[in-house]
Design a protein around this motif. Structure first.
Motif, PDB file in Angstrom:
ATOM      1  N   VAL A   9       0.839  -1.203   0.000  1.00 22.93           N
ATOM      2  CA  VAL A   9       0.000   0.000   0.000  1.00 22.93           C
ATOM      3  C   VAL A   9       0.870   1.248   0.000  1.00 22.93           C
ATOM      4  CG1 VAL A   9      -1.705   1.324   1.308  1.00 22.93           C
ATOM      5  CG2 VAL A   9      -1.972  -1.150   1.061  1.00 22.93           C
ATOM      6  N   ARG A  10       1.894   1.274   0.835  1.00 24.20           N
ATOM      7  CA  ARG A  10       2.794   2.440   0.867  1.00 24.20           C
ATOM      8  C   ARG A  10       3.440   2.685  -0.487  1.00 24.20           C
ATOM      9  NH1 ARG A  10       6.111   1.781   6.533  1.00 24.20           N
ATOM     10  NH2 ARG A  10       4.354   2.235   7.907  1.00 24.20           N
ATOM     11  N   ASN A  11       3.894   1.619  -1.116  1.00 26.42           N
ATOM     12  CA  ASN A  11       4.506   1.746  -2.433  1.00 26.42           C
ATOM     13  C   ASN A  11       3.486   2.222  -3.462  1.00 26.42           C
ATOM     14  OD1 ASN A  11       6.670   1.349  -4.349  1.00 26.42           O
ATOM     15  ND2 ASN A  11       5.536  -0.438  -5.058  1.00 26.42           N
ATOM     16  N   SER A  12       2.264   1.747  -3.345  1.00 26.20           N
ATOM     17  CA  SER A  12       1.217   2.113  -4.297  1.00 26.20           C
ATOM     18  C   SER A  12       0.847   3.585  -4.231  1.00 26.20           C
ATOM     19  CB  SER A  12      -0.036   1.266  -4.051  1.00 26.20           C
ATOM     20  OG  SER A  12       0.226  -0.091  -4.295  1.00 26.20           O
ATOM     21  N   VAL A  13       0.830   4.150  -3.051  1.00 26.35           N
ATOM     22  CA  VAL A  13       0.383   5.543  -2.915  1.00 26.35           C
ATOM     23  C   VAL A  13       1.538   6.538  -2.858  1.00 26.35           C
ATOM     24  CG1 VAL A  13      -1.796   4.893  -1.831  1.00 26.35           C
ATOM     25  CG2 VAL A  13       0.170   5.441  -0.391  1.00 26.35           C
ATOM     26  N   ALA A  14       2.736   6.081  -3.072  1.00 29.68           N
ATOM     27  CA  ALA A  14       3.904   6.958  -2.967  1.00 29.68           C
ATOM     28  C   ALA A  14       3.830   8.146  -3.921  1.00 29.68           C
ATOM     29  CB  ALA A  14       5.183   6.169  -3.215  1.00 29.68           C
ATOM     30  N   PHE A  15       3.257   7.964  -5.081  1.00 28.80           N
ATOM     31  CA  PHE A  15       3.202   9.040  -6.068  1.00 28.80           C
ATOM     32  C   PHE A  15       1.786   9.539  -6.325  1.00 28.80           C
ATOM     33  CE2 PHE A  15       6.996   6.506  -6.957  1.00 28.80           C
ATOM     34  CZ  PHE A  15       7.954   7.488  -6.786  1.00 28.80           C
ATOM     35  N   VAL A  16       0.850   9.133  -5.472  1.00 30.88           N
ATOM     36  CA  VAL A  16      -0.529   9.587  -5.589  1.00 30.88           C
ATOM     37  C   VAL A  16      -0.644  10.939  -4.896  1.00 30.88           C
ATOM     38  CG1 VAL A  16      -2.919   9.071  -4.949  1.00 30.88           C
ATOM     39  CG2 VAL A  16      -1.401   7.227  -5.658  1.00 30.88           C
ATOM     40  N   THR A  17      -1.375  11.861  -5.500  1.00 28.81           N
ATOM     41  CA  THR A  17      -1.540  13.185  -4.900  1.00 28.81           C
ATOM     42  C   THR A  17      -2.304  13.066  -3.582  1.00 28.81           C
ATOM     43  OG1 THR A  17      -3.620  13.598  -6.054  1.00 28.81           O
ATOM     44  CG2 THR A  17      -1.595  14.300  -7.159  1.00 28.81           C
ATOM     45  N   GLN A  19      -4.742  14.750  -2.528  1.00 30.47           N
ATOM     46  CA  GLN A  19      -6.182  14.870  -2.724  1.00 30.47           C
ATOM     47  C   GLN A  19      -6.826  13.528  -3.070  1.00 30.47           C
ATOM     48  OE1 GLN A  19      -3.938  16.804  -4.387  1.00 30.47           O
ATOM     49  NE2 GLN A  19      -4.218  18.771  -3.360  1.00 30.47           N
ATOM     50  N   ARG A  20      -6.095  12.657  -3.702  1.00 25.92           N
ATOM     51  CA  ARG A  20      -6.640  11.361  -4.142  1.00 25.92           C
ATOM     52  C   ARG A  20      -6.199  10.181  -3.279  1.00 25.92           C
ATOM     53  NH1 ARG A  20      -9.612  12.290  -8.504  1.00 25.92           N
ATOM     54  NH2 ARG A  20      -8.887  13.793 -10.029  1.00 25.92           N
ATOM     55  N   ARG A  21      -5.293  10.409  -2.374  1.00 32.09           N
ATOM     56  CA  ARG A  21      -4.705   9.306  -1.600  1.00 32.09           C
ATOM     57  C   ARG A  21      -5.744   8.514  -0.810  1.00 32.09           C
ATOM     58  NH1 ARG A  21       1.118   9.557   1.096  1.00 32.09           N
ATOM     59  NH2 ARG A  21       1.499  10.069  -1.070  1.00 32.09           N
ATOM     60  N   LYS A  22      -6.661   9.191  -0.138  1.00 30.20           N
ATOM     61  CA  LYS A  22      -7.660   8.491   0.664  1.00 30.20           C
ATOM     62  C   LYS A  22      -8.554   7.620  -0.213  1.00 30.20           C
ATOM     63  CE  LYS A  22     -11.090   9.221   4.254  1.00 30.20           C
ATOM     64  NZ  LYS A  22     -11.760  10.186   5.122  1.00 30.20           N
ATOM     65  N   GLN A  23      -8.951   8.140  -1.357  1.00 27.70           N
ATOM     66  CA  GLN A  23      -9.798   7.396  -2.275  1.00 27.70           C
ATOM     67  C   GLN A  23      -9.067   6.175  -2.835  1.00 27.70           C
ATOM     68  OE1 GLN A  23     -11.295   9.791  -5.440  1.00 27.70           O
ATOM     69  NE2 GLN A  23     -12.837   8.311  -6.053  1.00 27.70           N
ATOM     70  N   VAL A  24      -7.810   6.351  -3.214  1.00 30.29           N
ATOM     71  CA  VAL A  24      -7.019   5.227  -3.725  1.00 30.29           C
ATOM     72  C   VAL A  24      -6.849   4.166  -2.636  1.00 30.29           C
ATOM     73  CG1 VAL A  24      -4.724   4.542  -4.548  1.00 30.29           C
ATOM     74  CG2 VAL A  24      -5.833   6.554  -5.511  1.00 30.29           C
ATOM     75  N   CYS A  25      -6.564   4.587  -1.416  1.00 31.61           N
ATOM     76  CA  CYS A  25      -6.403   3.631  -0.311  1.00 31.61           C
ATOM     77  C   CYS A  25      -7.692   2.856  -0.047  1.00 31.61           C
ATOM     78  CB  CYS A  25      -5.949   4.350   0.952  1.00 31.61           C
ATOM     79  SG  CYS A  25      -4.222   4.836   0.912  1.00 31.61           S
ATOM     80  N   ASN A  26      -8.824   3.533  -0.105  1.00 35.11           N
ATOM     81  CA  ASN A  26     -10.102   2.839   0.083  1.00 35.11           C
ATOM     82  C   ASN A  26     -10.336   1.818  -1.022  1.00 35.11           C
ATOM     83  OD1 ASN A  26     -10.839   4.107   2.459  1.00 35.11           O
ATOM     84  ND2 ASN A  26     -11.924   5.750   1.418  1.00 35.11           N
ATOM     85  N   ASP A  27      -9.988   2.169  -2.242  1.00 30.99           N
ATOM     86  CA  ASP A  27     -10.147   1.227  -3.345  1.00 30.99           C
ATOM     87  C   ASP A  27      -9.176   0.056  -3.233  1.00 30.99           C
ATOM     88  OD1 ASP A  27     -12.160   2.827  -4.284  1.00 30.99           O
ATOM     89  OD2 ASP A  27     -11.039   3.625  -5.989  1.00 30.99           O
ATOM     90  N   LEU A  28      -7.981   0.296  -2.731  1.00 34.61           N
ATOM     91  CA  LEU A  28      -7.032  -0.797  -2.501  1.00 34.61           C
ATOM     92  C   LEU A  28      -7.523  -1.719  -1.391  1.00 34.61           C
ATOM     93  CD1 LEU A  28      -3.571   1.002  -2.757  1.00 34.61           C
ATOM     94  CD2 LEU A  28      -4.514  -0.694  -4.340  1.00 34.61           C
ATOM     95  N   LYS A  29      -8.130  -1.142  -0.377  1.00 31.23           N
ATOM     96  CA  LYS A  29      -8.652  -1.949   0.733  1.00 31.23           C
ATOM     97  C   LYS A  29      -9.713  -2.920   0.243  1.00 31.23           C
ATOM     98  CE  LYS A  29     -10.312  -1.621   5.432  1.00 31.23           C
ATOM     99  NZ  LYS A  29     -10.706  -0.722   6.522  1.00 31.23           N
ATOM    100  N   ALA A  30     -10.471  -2.521  -0.766  1.00 28.85           N
ATOM    101  CA  ALA A  30     -11.476  -3.415  -1.351  1.00 28.85           C
ATOM    102  C   ALA A  30     -10.828  -4.629  -2.015  1.00 28.85           C
ATOM    103  CB  ALA A  30     -12.327  -2.655  -2.362  1.00 28.85           C
ATOM    104  N   GLN A  54      -4.510   7.354 -14.583  1.00 33.03           N
ATOM    105  CA  GLN A  54      -3.663   8.252 -13.797  1.00 33.03           C
ATOM    106  C   GLN A  54      -2.467   7.542 -13.178  1.00 33.03           C
ATOM    107  OE1 GLN A  54      -6.780   9.571 -11.170  1.00 33.03           O
ATOM    108  NE2 GLN A  54      -6.859  11.561 -12.185  1.00 33.03           N
ATOM    109  N   TYR A  55      -2.692   6.316 -12.695  1.00 31.36           N
ATOM    110  CA  TYR A  55      -1.641   5.589 -11.970  1.00 31.36           C
ATOM    111  C   TYR A  55      -1.568   4.133 -12.450  1.00 31.36           C
ATOM    112  CZ  TYR A  55      -2.730   9.538  -8.923  1.00 31.36           C
ATOM    113  OH  TYR A  55      -2.989  10.792  -8.429  1.00 31.36           O
ATOM    114  N   PRO A  56      -1.082   3.894 -13.669  1.00 33.16           N
ATOM    115  CA  PRO A  56      -1.088   2.527 -14.213  1.00 33.16           C
ATOM    116  C   PRO A  56      -0.161   1.561 -13.486  1.00 33.16           C
ATOM    117  CG  PRO A  56       0.108   4.004 -15.655  1.00 33.16           C
ATOM    118  CD  PRO A  56      -0.526   4.861 -14.599  1.00 33.16           C
ATOM    119  N   SER A  57       0.841   2.059 -12.826  1.00 34.30           N
ATOM    120  CA  SER A  57       1.797   1.161 -12.178  1.00 34.30           C
ATOM    121  C   SER A  57       1.218   0.487 -10.933  1.00 34.30           C
ATOM    122  CB  SER A  57       3.068   1.917 -11.811  1.00 34.30           C
ATOM    123  OG  SER A  57       2.777   2.957 -10.910  1.00 34.30           O
ATOM    124  N   ILE A  58       0.166   1.053 -10.349  1.00 33.56           N
ATOM    125  CA  ILE A  58      -0.396   0.462  -9.128  1.00 33.56           C
ATOM    126  C   ILE A  58      -1.015  -0.897  -9.433  1.00 33.56           C
ATOM    127  CG2 ILE A  58      -2.100   0.693  -7.287  1.00 33.56           C
ATOM    128  CD1 ILE A  58      -1.696   3.726  -7.434  1.00 33.56           C
TER     129      ILE A  58
END
Length: 65
Positions: A9-17, A19-30, A54-58
């Protein structure tokens, strides 16, 4: 190669803005909090549909692990 969920998760959100980090983390939790592998794969596809532009590497990283 990261196998620990915290590091994934830390690696996934390292380059996420911020403003979008919480949303990306919630989607990863799913993906990682789901009970079965088929459901997790389905949620990963949903994640990829939402975030790959926006973030294809995740999703690529999660698929390889």
């Amino acid at each position: 190669m990261q196998l620990c969920l915290v590091h994934m998760v830390r690696n996934s959100v390292a380059f996420v803005t911020w403003q979008r980090r919480k949303q990306v983390c919630n989607d990863l939790k799913a993906i990682y909090a789901i009970a079965t592998e088929p459901e997790a794969k389905f949620n990963l596809e949903l994640f990829a549909d939402n975030w790959d532009k926006q973030y294809p590497s995740i999703s690529k990283s999660w698929r390889s692990h």
